[in-house]
Design an enzyme around this catalytic site. Structure first.
Site, mmCIF file in Angstrom:
data_model
loop_
_atom_site.group_PDB
_atom_site.id
_atom_site.type_symbol
_atom_site.label_atom_id
_atom_site.label_comp_id
_atom_site.label_asym_id
_atom_site.label_seq_id
_atom_site.Cartn_x
_atom_site.Cartn_y
_atom_site.Cartn_z
ATOM 1 N N LYS A 12 0.858 -1.187 0.000
ATOM 2 C CA LYS A 12 0.000 0.000 0.000
ATOM 3 C C LYS A 12 0.890 1.231 0.000
ATOM 4 C CE LYS A 12 -4.125 1.449 -0.412
ATOM 5 N NZ LYS A 12 -4.878 1.104 -1.613
ATOM 6 N N SER A 22 -8.514 -0.305 -5.209
ATOM 7 C CA SER A 22 -8.792 0.148 -3.840
ATOM 8 C C SER A 22 -10.302 0.325 -3.652
ATOM 9 C CB SER A 22 -8.021 1.428 -3.539
ATOM 10 O OG SER A 22 -6.634 1.160 -3.438
#
Length: 620
Positions: A206, A411
């Site tokens: 991430k 996402s």
């Protein structure tokens, strides 16, 4: 004293009288200008645009190709055009391009298609593939496609490769430099300003917040980004090589090989392109014009017989066309842009506004199935969840939902796609990035250098928490726990909807980005295809044989529709040429990039400060 007061009063009265008079004059000028345009528009009849038999359709696309345009006030757009101000962010709708090409294929007055792509800007390869498919179908009608240009960017050349012939100016330029992901990093700058960065995340890959906590890309981020960039580049090479009839090894990725070929062409880029079979002929503007006149005839004004994209679109598109009310429908809802909380304008996904569109489809008895077209790198985790809940309610109502992924569905974009009954992606869709992060800055150290301090008392340990105070370990632990809970929710959501265990999801999650092709192998999507495939799948799930598609979008007010039609018609009547796009120099590009990357974070408005956002998903 009284005399001074009297003088001041007269001056004040005179000033406001002048101001009021000026206001009336300006309002009257605006009113009579609008009235003048309206009268011309009414008296114009249907003869403004004529498609002469045998004409060429010039696909002169200008701006970024998008799934949904940003909302722009029609008066502002008209004034900008009237003042000949350069357009810094023009957009053209993908659906309009496909509609124009499809219509022109069946139009007997159109004899060929000319691709003039010099003003075409950003577009993911996913959207380009849809346009290329439409061009390929156009060619099956027996009509020729010619690409003309003085230079070709990588995106422009992809479309040009689907033409029967590609012409380039003898002094033109084209180099295919592949895909890359390079971004600015700010850690040292923030340290110099004594700004404290507080990052909370779950997921090895991430990397959305890395620019604020590092001065370079992490090894994990480089590894993950390289894989999906390679997938996109391989797809690009395969498509172009197939159209041009050469091997994908013909792409000169080694700079030494490129230099050798350039030297053989005496340093002439255009000659290199011809020798390397990128283009079919080198032609000047005059030669191109004469050649096209020979092919379709003259327009009587020293040019070839043609109609340009926007004019053709105005011929076939009626902004006031009513929707057919009766009959079964497959609704299409576009979710394009960053996901933010609340009501948002078109071009951005709003938790409240996009959920309202889904609810509208649920309440419409004629809608039997829904296609959610997602083109988003994510954003607010809370807003994503609000939208997901509406998707679930559609399914409870017996209306199947199919997610169709565009350029991005990563996402938060994947969060809202996951509950769909079926997920379609393009091989080049950028998806995954299943991860959560929280991020904010505090300025106690920066302010202290200026002699500004925060102090006080509170009734609890967390009272007064804010941007001017140091983050306590306890508060940091609270935020981290919330982030970890959000990540567990995300992988459980995926596991429940993709028939996987949370361990299986976690192994391919951790914020890692995948191409659509790889996502299919991993089980994150069900099939590869475009929005048409998704619509067919939705109809099949609903058991529909005969149906229409219904685009559900935020409705414009009668005023906005009137002004849009009025000022749009005025532009056509006054025969305004296509404006050149504002071109930035190297310095302003860096400043713009910096401003854009800061803006991407500054506009995020999740009420809990939790985000599922893929900053690394943009390619260059």
């Amino acid at each position: 004293m009284k005399e001074n007061k009297s003088t001041l009063a007269r001056i004040t009265f005179g000033f406001f009288s002048l101001l009021n008079t000026s206001r009336k004059i300006i309002l009257n000028l605006v009113f009579f200008t609008v009235l003048f345009i309206f009268i011309i528009a009414i008296n114009s009849g249907e003869e403004a645009i004529v498609i002469k038999p045998g004409s060429a359709l010039v696909l002169n696309l200008s701006g970024d190709i998008v799934e949904q345009k940003h909302d722009i006030d029609p008066i502002d757009a008209f004034v900008s055009e009237a003042l000949e101000q350069p357009d810094t962010a023009p957009e053209v709708l993908l659906a309009d391009i496909l509609n124009v090409i499809e219509h022109a294929e069946q139009n007997d007055n159109i004899s060929m298609l000319v691709l003039d792509l010099k003003n075409m800007q950003g577009s993911g390869i996913t959207k380009l593939s849809d346009i290329a498919h439409a061009i390929t179908k156009f060619k099956t009608s027996g009509k020729k496609v010619i690409a003309v240009g003085e230079q070709y960017s990588q995106n422009q050349y992809y479309l040009a490769s689907f033409a029967d012939e590609i012409w380039l100016n003898p002094k033109g330029w084209m180099l295919l430099d592949g895909y890359g992901r390079y971004q600015l990093y700010f850690k040292s700058a923030l340290d110099k300003l004594s700004i404290s960065q507080h990052v909370f995340r779950v997921g090895t890959y991430k990397s959305a917040v890395e620019p604020y906590i590092r001065d370079d890309m992490s090894v994990a981020a480089k590894e993950a980004n390289q894989l999906w960039l390679n997938d996109l580049w391989q797809q690009y090479k395969n498509d172009v090589a197939q159209q041009r009839g050469f091997e994908s090894s013909n792409f000169d990725e080694d700079v030494d090989v490129l230099l050798t070929k350039l030297k053989a062409a005496n340093g002439n880029i255009a000659e290199y392109a011809l020798q390397n079979h990128w283009v079919d002929a080198l032609k000047t503007r005059e030669q191109i014009s004469n050649e096209l006149i020979n092919m379709v005839g003259s327009d009587g004004e020293e040019s070839f017989k043609k109609i340009v994209f926007n004019d053709y679109l105005n011929v076939i598109k009626n902004p006031f066309a009513p929707n057919i009310i009766n009959g079964d429908k497959v609704a299409v809802i576009v979710a394009k842009g960053t996901i933010l909380d609340g009501n948002q304008k078109p071009g951005t996904i709003g938790g409240t506004s996009t959920a309202a569109l889904l609810r509208k489809a649920r309440m419409n008895d004629d809608v039997k199935a829904v296609v959610l077209r997602v083109d988003s790198p994510g954003g607010s985790a809370y807003a994503s969840e609000v939208i997901r809940q509406e998707v679930e309610l559609l399914k409870v109502a017996g209306k199947p939902v199919v997610a169709s992924m565009g350029t991005y569905a990563a996402s938060g974009g994947y969060w809202i796609s996951a509950p769909a009954d079926k997920i379609y992606a393009s091989p080049t869709t950028i998806t995954g990035s299943i991860g959560i992060f929280g991020f904010f800055m505090t300025f106690e150290n920066s302010l202290s250098k200026l002699g500004i301090h925060t102090d006080g008392v509170g009734t609890t340990d967390i009272a007064g928490f804010g941007l001017t105070r140091e983050l306590t370990p306890g508060m940091a632990n609270i935020v981290q726990l919330n982030i970890e809970r959000g990540y567990r929710d995300f992988i459980e959501l995926v596991a429940n909807n993709r028939d996987m265990t949370t361990a299986q999801v976690d192994a391919i999650a951790q914020g890692r980005v995948w191409s659509g092709k790889k996502a299919l192998e991993l089980g994150l999507v069900d099939a590869l295809g475009n929005i048409d495939n998704a619509i067919e799948a939705a109809a099949e799930l609903a058991g529909l044989q005969n149906y229409d598609t219904l685009l559900i979008e935020k409705e414009k007010s009668p005023r906005a529709l009137f002004l849009q039609s009025l000022f749009g018609q005025a532009s056509v009547l006054f025969n305004e040429p296509t404006k050149e796009i504002y071109s930035e120099n190297s310095i302003t590009k860096i400043i713009s990039q910096l401003a854009l990357e800061i803006k991407q974070f500054s506009q995020l408005n999740d009420p809990q400060g939790i985000y599922s956002f893929c900053l690394a998903c943009e390619v260059e």
